[in-house]
Design a protein around this motif. Sequence first.
Motif, mmCIF file in Angstrom:
data_model
loop_
_atom_site.group_PDB
_atom_site.id
_atom_site.type_symbol
_atom_site.label_atom_id
_atom_site.label_comp_id
_atom_site.label_asym_id
_atom_site.label_seq_id
_atom_site.Cartn_x
_atom_site.Cartn_y
_atom_site.Cartn_z
ATOM 1 N N PHE A 22 10.678 16.704 -19.407
ATOM 2 C CA PHE A 22 9.310 17.245 -19.388
ATOM 3 C C PHE A 22 9.118 18.510 -20.233
ATOM 4 C CE2 PHE A 22 10.630 18.997 -15.030
ATOM 5 C CZ PHE A 22 10.650 20.352 -15.407
ATOM 6 N N ALA A 23 10.107 18.842 -21.053
ATOM 7 C CA ALA A 23 10.051 20.093 -21.838
ATOM 8 C C ALA A 23 8.806 20.207 -22.714
ATOM 9 C CB ALA A 23 11.303 20.222 -22.708
ATOM 10 N N ASP A 24 8.302 19.090 -23.231
ATOM 11 C CA ASP A 24 7.107 19.154 -24.089
ATOM 12 C C ASP A 24 5.869 19.604 -23.323
ATOM 13 O OD1 ASP A 24 8.226 18.531 -26.534
ATOM 14 O OD2 ASP A 24 7.933 16.377 -26.310
ATOM 15 N N HIS A 25 5.928 19.546 -21.996
ATOM 16 C CA HIS A 25 4.800 19.980 -21.171
ATOM 17 C C HIS A 25 4.908 21.460 -20.766
ATOM 18 C CE1 HIS A 25 4.186 15.509 -19.990
ATOM 19 N NE2 HIS A 25 3.540 15.821 -21.101
ATOM 20 N N ILE A 26 5.890 22.151 -21.351
ATOM 21 C CA ILE A 26 6.104 23.572 -21.050
ATOM 22 C C ILE A 26 5.923 24.380 -22.326
ATOM 23 C CG2 ILE A 26 7.760 25.289 -20.181
ATOM 24 C CD1 ILE A 26 7.017 23.231 -18.078
ATOM 25 N N ARG A 27 5.056 25.361 -22.273
ATOM 26 C CA ARG A 27 4.783 26.183 -23.456
ATOM 27 C C ARG A 27 5.644 27.450 -23.448
ATOM 28 N NH1 ARG A 27 3.867 22.808 -25.805
ATOM 29 N NH2 ARG A 27 2.064 21.449 -25.841
ATOM 30 N N GLY A 28 6.159 27.802 -24.622
ATOM 31 C CA GLY A 28 6.881 29.072 -24.799
ATOM 32 C C GLY A 28 7.976 29.292 -23.769
ATOM 33 N N LYS A 32 10.727 29.934 -16.722
ATOM 34 C CA LYS A 32 11.699 30.777 -16.018
ATOM 35 C C LYS A 32 11.668 30.591 -14.496
ATOM 36 C CE LYS A 32 12.884 33.018 -19.850
ATOM 37 N NZ LYS A 32 14.175 32.878 -20.483
ATOM 38 N N HIS A 33 10.597 29.967 -13.984
ATOM 39 C CA HIS A 33 10.507 29.780 -12.526
ATOM 40 C C HIS A 33 11.248 28.522 -12.067
ATOM 41 C CE1 HIS A 33 7.303 27.361 -14.256
ATOM 42 N NE2 HIS A 33 7.279 26.646 -13.142
ATOM 43 N N PHE A 34 11.675 27.683 -13.011
ATOM 44 C CA PHE A 34 12.403 26.476 -12.633
ATOM 45 C C PHE A 34 13.848 26.798 -12.286
ATOM 46 C CE2 PHE A 34 9.049 24.521 -15.339
ATOM 47 C CZ PHE A 34 8.591 23.567 -14.435
ATOM 48 N N PRO A 35 14.504 25.924 -11.495
ATOM 49 C CA PRO A 35 15.945 26.107 -11.249
ATOM 50 C C PRO A 35 16.709 26.206 -12.575
ATOM 51 C CG PRO A 35 15.059 24.370 -9.852
ATOM 52 C CD PRO A 35 13.961 24.761 -10.785
ATOM 53 N N GLU A 36 17.833 26.893 -12.548
ATOM 54 C CA GLU A 36 18.570 27.236 -13.772
ATOM 55 C C GLU A 36 18.931 26.007 -14.605
ATOM 56 O OE1 GLU A 36 22.535 29.686 -15.193
ATOM 57 O OE2 GLU A 36 22.028 29.639 -13.059
ATOM 58 N N ILE A 43 15.849 23.939 -22.700
ATOM 59 C CA ILE A 43 16.474 24.524 -23.896
ATOM 60 C C ILE A 43 17.156 23.431 -24.719
ATOM 61 C CG2 ILE A 43 18.319 26.080 -24.696
ATOM 62 C CD1 ILE A 43 17.601 27.800 -22.130
ATOM 63 N N LEU A 44 17.863 22.523 -24.037
ATOM 64 C CA LEU A 44 18.540 21.412 -24.732
ATOM 65 C C LEU A 44 17.520 20.558 -25.486
ATOM 66 C CD1 LEU A 44 21.076 19.745 -25.375
ATOM 67 C CD2 LEU A 44 20.763 18.568 -23.179
ATOM 68 N N HIS A 45 16.403 20.261 -24.845
ATOM 69 C CA HIS A 45 15.338 19.469 -25.472
ATOM 70 C C HIS A 45 14.899 20.128 -26.786
ATOM 71 C CE1 HIS A 45 11.528 16.993 -25.311
ATOM 72 N NE2 HIS A 45 11.186 17.948 -26.160
ATOM 73 N N ARG A 46 14.707 21.415 -26.750
ATOM 74 C CA ARG A 46 14.228 22.137 -27.942
ATOM 75 C C ARG A 46 15.282 22.151 -29.039
ATOM 76 N NH1 ARG A 46 10.891 27.001 -24.785
ATOM 77 N NH2 ARG A 46 9.250 25.609 -24.002
ATOM 78 N N GLU A 47 16.539 22.262 -28.645
ATOM 79 C CA GLU A 47 17.642 22.196 -29.627
ATOM 80 C C GLU A 47 17.671 20.818 -30.301
ATOM 81 O OE1 GLU A 47 19.833 24.491 -30.581
ATOM 82 O OE2 GLU A 47 20.004 25.994 -28.993
ATOM 83 N N PRO A 118 0.949 18.061 -16.281
ATOM 84 C CA PRO A 118 0.791 16.966 -17.249
ATOM 85 C C PRO A 118 1.790 15.820 -17.020
ATOM 86 C CG PRO A 118 0.816 19.090 -18.377
ATOM 87 C CD PRO A 118 1.205 19.344 -16.949
ATOM 88 N N THR A 119 2.994 16.163 -16.562
ATOM 89 C CA THR A 119 3.999 15.130 -16.262
ATOM 90 C C THR A 119 3.564 14.304 -15.058
ATOM 91 O OG1 THR A 119 5.680 16.691 -17.055
ATOM 92 C CG2 THR A 119 6.476 14.720 -15.925
ATOM 93 N N LYS A 120 3.040 14.989 -14.037
ATOM 94 C CA LYS A 120 2.536 14.279 -12.842
ATOM 95 C C LYS A 120 1.410 13.322 -13.212
ATOM 96 C CE LYS A 120 3.639 17.772 -9.351
ATOM 97 N NZ LYS A 120 3.135 18.847 -8.495
ATOM 98 N N ARG A 121 0.564 13.746 -14.144
ATOM 99 C CA ARG A 121 -0.561 12.887 -14.559
ATOM 100 C C ARG A 121 -0.074 11.662 -15.332
ATOM 101 N NH1 ARG A 121 -3.892 17.810 -16.573
ATOM 102 N NH2 ARG A 121 -5.093 18.391 -14.739
ATOM 103 N N MET A 122 0.952 11.856 -16.149
ATOM 104 C CA MET A 122 1.466 10.779 -17.003
ATOM 105 C C MET A 122 2.314 9.767 -16.231
ATOM 106 S SD MET A 122 4.004 11.373 -20.265
ATOM 107 C CE MET A 122 5.440 11.746 -19.269
#
Length: 197
Positions: A22-28, A32-36, A43-47, A118-122
């Motif tokens: 779901f990384a594409d549904h997170i901006r910038g 930080k509020h998600f579990p580690e 981060i892996l998705h963006r890499e 957005p993930t819940k909607r999709m």
Amino acid sequence: MNFLAHIYLSFDDDQITLGNFFADHIRGNKYKHFPEKIQKGIILHREIDTFTDAHPIAKQSSKRLHKNYSHYSRVIVDIYYDHFLAKNWGNYSQVPLKEYVDGFYDLLEENYEILPLPTKRMMPYMIADNWLLNYANLAGIDRVLNGMNRRTKNKSKMNFAILDLEEHYKEFENEFTAFFEELITFSRQKFNVLCED
């Protein structure tokens, strides 16, 4: 890369898988509020996306489409590549695709509360139409491309991209195969580094 590849490149770690999916549904840095471990999946998705966008083979695939689809060509290639991953799944996993996909849908449902809106909607559409399993056939890819075209209010003309896939099928498949081997190695190294922390 598209959904199936990001899930696969999470190497069967549930929390990494969720973030990577779901990384594409997170901006910038609004993760930080998600579990580690989910943060690490994002981060892996963006890499993976950065590696893919810069890779000469992925660029070659994209260039073949650029004249007709402009900046949408990269999105189309991501969808094509998920098709080849699904179609040739047995080369990459011992778990049958249907079983693998069903397990992923279960993971989403078990973690529904923490998914971005957005993930819940999709999610209901994804599961009802079984997007991930249907990537393996051209009819499924055609539906995805038509859906993407509707989302761009018919500006992208992505509904025609199935014709480009059929016309250059072998070239795209060969490019995917060569590229994905490198992407697996890259993603595994990034995964290992992230999970050492």
